[in-house]
Scaffold this motif. Structure first.
Motif, PDB file in Angstrom:
ATOM      1  N   ASP A   1      23.983  45.910  35.490  1.00 45.54           N
ATOM      2  CA  ASP A   1      23.613  47.100  34.708  1.00 45.54           C
ATOM      3  C   ASP A   1      22.108  47.338  34.770  1.00 45.54           C
ATOM      4  O   ASP A   1      21.644  48.467  34.817  1.00 45.54           O
ATOM      5  CB  ASP A   1      24.025  46.935  33.226  1.00 45.54           C
ATOM      6  N   ALA A   2      21.337  46.238  34.760  1.00 43.83           N
ATOM      7  CA  ALA A   2      19.879  46.345  34.730  1.00 43.83           C
ATOM      8  C   ALA A   2      19.286  46.703  36.088  1.00 43.83           C
ATOM      9  O   ALA A   2      18.229  47.328  36.165  1.00 43.83           O
ATOM     10  CB  ALA A   2      19.270  45.022  34.239  1.00 43.83           C
ATOM     11  N   THR A   3      19.949  46.313  37.170  1.00 43.18           N
ATOM     12  CA  THR A   3      19.356  46.499  38.501  1.00 43.18           C
ATOM     13  C   THR A   3      19.993  47.630  39.298  1.00 43.18           C
ATOM     14  O   THR A   3      19.420  48.100  40.276  1.00 43.18           O
ATOM     15  CB  THR A   3      19.493  45.209  39.344  1.00 43.18           C
ATOM     16  N   GLY A   4      21.182  48.055  38.880  1.00 39.77           N
ATOM     17  CA  GLY A   4      21.884  49.073  39.673  1.00 39.77           C
ATOM     18  C   GLY A   4      22.524  50.122  38.788  1.00 39.77           C
ATOM     19  O   GLY A   4      22.224  50.229  37.601  1.00 39.77           O
ATOM     20  N   TYR A   5      23.424  50.886  39.373  1.00 38.39           N
ATOM     21  CA  TYR A   5      24.176  51.877  38.593  1.00 38.39           C
ATOM     22  C   TYR A   5      25.647  51.682  38.924  1.00 38.39           C
ATOM     23  O   TYR A   5      26.015  51.274  40.023  1.00 38.39           O
ATOM     24  CB  TYR A   5      23.728  53.308  38.944  1.00 38.39           C
ATOM     25  N   GLU A   6      26.490  51.970  37.930  1.00 35.12           N
ATOM     26  CA  GLU A   6      27.909  51.735  38.123  1.00 35.12           C
ATOM     27  C   GLU A   6      28.524  52.797  39.027  1.00 35.12           C
ATOM     28  O   GLU A   6      28.174  53.972  38.959  1.00 35.12           O
ATOM     29  CB  GLU A   6      28.616  51.681  36.771  1.00 35.12           C
ATOM     30  N   VAL A   7      29.432  52.355  39.870  1.00 34.25           N
ATOM     31  CA  VAL A   7      30.084  53.234  40.840  1.00 34.25           C
ATOM     32  C   VAL A   7      31.570  53.259  40.522  1.00 34.25           C
ATOM     33  O   VAL A   7      32.169  52.210  40.262  1.00 34.25           O
ATOM     34  CB  VAL A   7      29.908  52.659  42.269  1.00 34.25           C
ATOM     35  N   HIS A   8      32.168  54.436  40.530  1.00 29.90           N
ATOM     36  CA  HIS A   8      33.619  54.522  40.339  1.00 29.90           C
ATOM     37  C   HIS A   8      34.261  54.745  41.700  1.00 29.90           C
ATOM     38  O   HIS A   8      34.243  55.851  42.218  1.00 29.90           O
ATOM     39  CB  HIS A   8      33.957  55.596  39.319  1.00 29.90           C
ATOM     40  N   GLU A   9      34.761  53.671  42.272  1.00 35.04           N
ATOM     41  CA  GLU A   9      35.333  53.757  43.612  1.00 35.04           C
ATOM     42  C   GLU A   9      36.711  54.381  43.562  1.00 35.04           C
ATOM     43  O   GLU A   9      37.507  54.070  42.677  1.00 35.04           O
ATOM     44  CB  GLU A   9      35.436  52.354  44.243  1.00 35.04           C
ATOM     45  N   PRO A  10      37.006  55.250  44.529  1.00 32.84           N
ATOM     46  CA  PRO A  10      38.341  55.841  44.562  1.00 32.84           C
ATOM     47  C   PRO A  10      39.403  54.749  44.727  1.00 32.84           C
ATOM     48  O   PRO A  10      39.215  53.809  45.500  1.00 32.84           O
ATOM     49  CB  PRO A  10      38.318  56.752  45.794  1.00 32.84           C
ATOM     50  N   GLY A  11      40.461  54.843  43.945  1.00 38.97           N
ATOM     51  CA  GLY A  11      41.543  53.870  44.059  1.00 38.97           C
ATOM     52  C   GLY A  11      41.395  52.672  43.132  1.00 38.97           C
ATOM     53  O   GLY A  11      42.348  51.923  42.927  1.00 38.97           O
ATOM     54  N   MET A  12      40.208  52.488  42.551  1.00 46.16           N
ATOM     55  CA  MET A  12      39.982  51.286  41.727  1.00 46.16           C
ATOM     56  C   MET A  12      40.624  51.399  40.344  1.00 46.16           C
ATOM     57  O   MET A  12      40.940  50.384  39.723  1.00 46.16           O
ATOM     58  CB  MET A  12      38.481  51.002  41.602  1.00 46.16           C
ATOM     59  N   ASP A  13      40.828  52.631  39.859  1.00 48.35           N
ATOM     60  CA  ASP A  13      41.425  52.805  38.516  1.00 48.35           C
ATOM     61  C   ASP A  13      42.737  52.062  38.358  1.00 48.35           C
ATOM     62  O   ASP A  13      43.038  51.533  37.290  1.00 48.35           O
ATOM     63  CB  ASP A  13      41.693  54.293  38.242  1.00 48.35           C
ATOM     64  N   ARG A  14      43.506  52.020  39.447  1.00 49.52           N
ATOM     65  CA  ARG A  14      44.819  51.355  39.431  1.00 49.52           C
ATOM     66  C   ARG A  14      44.684  49.886  38.999  1.00 49.52           C
ATOM     67  O   ARG A  14      45.645  49.301  38.485  1.00 49.52           O
ATOM     68  CB  ARG A  14      45.406  51.449  40.846  1.00 49.52           C
ATOM     69  N   PHE A  15      43.506  49.306  39.243  1.00 48.14           N
ATOM     70  CA  PHE A  15      43.332  47.874  38.992  1.00 48.14           C
ATOM     71  C   PHE A  15      42.503  47.589  37.739  1.00 48.14           C
ATOM     72  O   PHE A  15      41.992  46.498  37.561  1.00 48.14           O
ATOM     73  CB  PHE A  15      42.740  47.197  40.231  1.00 48.14           C
ATOM     74  N   ASN A  16      42.360  48.611  36.912  1.00 47.08           N
ATOM     75  CA  ASN A  16      41.812  48.392  35.580  1.00 47.08           C
ATOM     76  C   ASN A  16      42.974  48.577  34.615  1.00 47.08           C
ATOM     77  O   ASN A  16      43.420  49.694  34.359  1.00 47.08           O
ATOM     78  CB  ASN A  16      40.675  49.371  35.295  1.00 47.08           C
ATOM     79  N   GLN A  17      43.495  47.456  34.162  1.00 47.70           N
ATOM     80  CA  GLN A  17      44.691  47.427  33.337  1.00 47.70           C
ATOM     81  C   GLN A  17      44.413  46.469  32.185  1.00 47.70           C
ATOM     82  O   GLN A  17      43.436  45.735  32.224  1.00 47.70           O
ATOM     83  CB  GLN A  17      45.874  46.867  34.156  1.00 47.70           C
ATOM     84  N   PRO A  18      45.288  46.446  31.182  1.00 49.20           N
ATOM     85  CA  PRO A  18      45.091  45.438  30.128  1.00 49.20           C
ATOM     86  C   PRO A  18      45.032  44.033  30.757  1.00 49.20           C
ATOM     87  O   PRO A  18      45.905  43.666  31.536  1.00 49.20           O
ATOM     88  CB  PRO A  18      46.342  45.591  29.258  1.00 49.20           C
ATOM     89  N   GLY A  19      43.954  43.303  30.460  1.00 51.05           N
ATOM     90  CA  GLY A  19      43.825  41.955  31.011  1.00 51.05           C
ATOM     91  C   GLY A  19      43.246  41.894  32.418  1.00 51.05           C
ATOM     92  O   GLY A  19      43.087  40.816  32.979  1.00 51.05           O
ATOM     93  N   TRP A  20      42.920  43.055  32.993  1.00 49.96           N
ATOM     94  CA  TRP A  20      42.366  43.051  34.355  1.00 49.96           C
ATOM     95  C   TRP A  20      41.224  44.054  34.415  1.00 49.96           C
ATOM     96  O   TRP A  20      41.411  45.238  34.210  1.00 49.96           O
ATOM     97  CB  TRP A  20      43.449  43.435  35.358  1.00 49.96           C
ATOM     98  N   ILE A  21      40.011  43.537  34.628  1.00 51.38           N
ATOM     99  CA  ILE A  21      38.803  44.383  34.654  1.00 51.38           C
ATOM    100  C   ILE A  21      38.232  44.390  36.063  1.00 51.38           C
ATOM    101  O   ILE A  21      38.079  43.338  36.670  1.00 51.38           O
ATOM    102  CB  ILE A  21      37.685  43.784  33.763  1.00 51.38           C
TER     103      ILE A  21
END
Length: 231
Positions: free
Chosen positions: A23-43
């Motif tokens: 967070d301090a050195t870069g900026y967050e990127v939302h990669e296409p297709g990654m949403d599928r792998f943000n689930q309860p218990g999986w970050i």
């Protein structure tokens, strides 16, 4: 109760530290297709900066259901940077770490000064044992790789935390010094080579499925989101 695990609490400090540093050195990127792998218990979170192309933190937290916690972190330098690839993988039950793997892995050069410096740090760990690596691992990891297992609430655990903190700080402080030092095609090939061999690690999908994640999700994740090829 499960919240009382000192081993997990300690490891979550490493997770928090990594995320704070990105967070301090870069900026967050939302990669296409990654949403599928943000689930309860999986970050899954990904960052980019002027000095690194991609930093990824992947955490599977099934402490309540399976009594396990897993984290994977990988940082790839920019494509004009000949610096090493940062890798840290941990899997832990309530009372002990079953696996802790950490390396500065070569992209173009195995003799890179950052890898040599990492080797000097790792040499100070008295309990570190040499272990015979499988072929896919020998192809990519440095001879200094830290592989620890069966670590409980001990001095060794404290050392692993200290190593992780120092290691990510040193990496992020120094990686920028090697920008514009390398041929982009060479680095691209080297980073793709690293991804190719990482995908051959049979433990990654096996572990993730054993943590209760969907097998097809895991297959797509490992191929396309954990170690994506650079076109």
């Amino acid at each position: 109760s499960w919240t009382m695990s000192e081993v997990w609490d300690t490891l979550i400090k490493i997770q928090d530290r990594l995320m704070e540093r990105f967070d301090a050195t870069g900026y967050e990127v939302h990669e296409p297709g990654m949403d599928r792998f943000n689930q309860p218990g999986w970050i899954n979170r990904v960052w980019s900066s002027d000095n690194y192309r991609r930093a990824h933190v992947d955490v599977v937290d099934v402490r309540e259901t399976k009594g396990l916690w897993m984290m994977h972190c990988c940082v790839f330098p920019r494509l004009d940077n000949n610096g090493p690839i940062f890798g840290l993988d941990v899997i832990a039950g309530k009372n002990k770490i079953t696996g802790f793997f950490h390396d500065y892995s070569r992209s173009i050069s195995a003799e890179h000064p950052m890898i040599e410096a990492f080797g000097d740090e790792v040499a100070k760990l008295e309990w570190r044992k040499e272990r015979e690596l499988p072929e896919w691992a020998q192809a990519i990891f440095s001879p200094h790789m830290v592989a620890a297992g069966n670590v409980g609430k001990t001095d060794e655990l404290e050392q692993l935390v200290e190593l992780s903190f120092d290691s990510i700080d040193a990496y992020l402080d120094e990686i920028g010094n090697f920008n514009n030092e390398a041929d982009t095609d060479e680095v691209k090939a080297a980073q793709n080579r690293y991804a190719h061999y990482q995908k051959q690690n049979p433990h990654t999908p096996r572990t993730m499925v054993s943590l209760g994640l969907d097998e097809e999700d895991v297959r797509v994740f490992v191929q396309e989101c954990l170690f994506p090829d650079i076109e």
